[in-house]
Write an enzyme that holds these catalytic residues in place. Sequence first.
Site, PDB file in Angstrom:
ATOM      1  N   ASP A   1      -5.020  -8.943  -5.317  1.00 11.38           N
ATOM      2  CA  ASP A   1      -3.639  -8.331  -5.327  1.00 11.38           C
ATOM      3  C   ASP A   1      -2.707  -8.891  -6.238  1.00 11.38           C
ATOM      4  O   ASP A   1      -2.951  -9.830  -6.961  1.00 11.38           O
ATOM      5  CB  ASP A   1      -2.978  -8.856  -3.841  1.00 11.38           C
TER       6      ASP A   1
ATOM      7  N   ASP B   1       1.433  -8.391  -6.517  1.00  9.09           N
ATOM      8  CA  ASP B   1       2.918  -8.929  -5.962  1.00  9.09           C
ATOM      9  C   ASP B   1       2.540  -9.862  -5.013  1.00  9.09           C
ATOM     10  O   ASP B   1       1.728  -9.719  -3.785  1.00  9.09           O
ATOM     11  CB  ASP B   1       3.702  -8.208  -5.631  1.00  9.09           C
TER      12      ASP B   1
ATOM     13  N   ASP C   1      -1.798 -11.406   0.094  1.00 10.57           N
ATOM     14  CA  ASP C   1      -0.589 -11.977   0.774  1.00 10.57           C
ATOM     15  C   ASP C   1       0.029 -10.995   1.849  1.00 10.57           C
ATOM     16  O   ASP C   1       0.887 -11.423   2.642  1.00 10.57           O
ATOM     17  CB  ASP C   1       0.438 -12.726  -0.137  1.00 10.57           C
TER      18      ASP C   1
END
Length: 272
Positions: free
Chosen positions: A8, A10, A212
């Site tokens: 991922d 961001d 996240d």
Amino acid sequence: MARLAAFDMDGTLLMPDHHLGEKTLSTLARLRERDITLTFATGRHALEMQHILGALSLDAYLITGNGTRVHSLEGELLHRDDLPADVAELVLYQQWDTRASMHIFNDDGWFTGKEIPALLQAFVYSGFRYQIIDVKKMPLGSVTKICFCGDHDDLTRLQIQLYEALGERAHLCFSATDCLEVLPVGCNKGAALTVLTQHLGLSLRDCMAFGDAMNDREMLVSVGSGFIMGNAMPQLRAELPHLPVIGHCRNQAVSHYLTHWLDYPHLPYSPE
């Protein structure tokens, strides 16, 4: 030894200032030297990610738009998934009880109805930006996803409205606490990674992944080794309590973990 690493962007690979750190770039280069396939799995647009890869001279596969597009190292489109036109029409034309701003994505870019300069802070690294349009005139046949940006509590209430209106005709997920996404049914990073691994002749067990947010959930549970960031959304950690948690993105925790994995693969890892 994993053969593919999926990241991922961001809140995971990017630091809070939305840049890739030097340690991270060095570690990515080390992975390539070990013939480990790199894959960036992000909600960001393919146009932006292709620009970033070119600027950094990185060879990586792309899963973009939270799984709506998959591109090869050469930029070839391997997979696409669009919102049905009737779903896009309902979301665009309905009067929702929300203060959140609406954003529409297709292969030509990112579109919204008004200037929101604060949102561009997340794109300082690439210079990617929205185009201002009348959203009611947006072509409906090629919308990849629609997202709403705003306060989390407001978005949670909007999520209920969207569920009631759409039922099972779309997939809803939070890509961040302040971003709720409307995606095609069955579309997520995990499903897209399945398509990519089949193309590469790999098994998901051969993959590691880092994330996240709730839009990373399917990817993290599908791979052989999934890792949650220390700064992850509480909902993600609660849903996947069995997965290891590494450090914070501000400390380039992915690089920290992978450096240990490359140098000391048989020793226990500590995020400290």
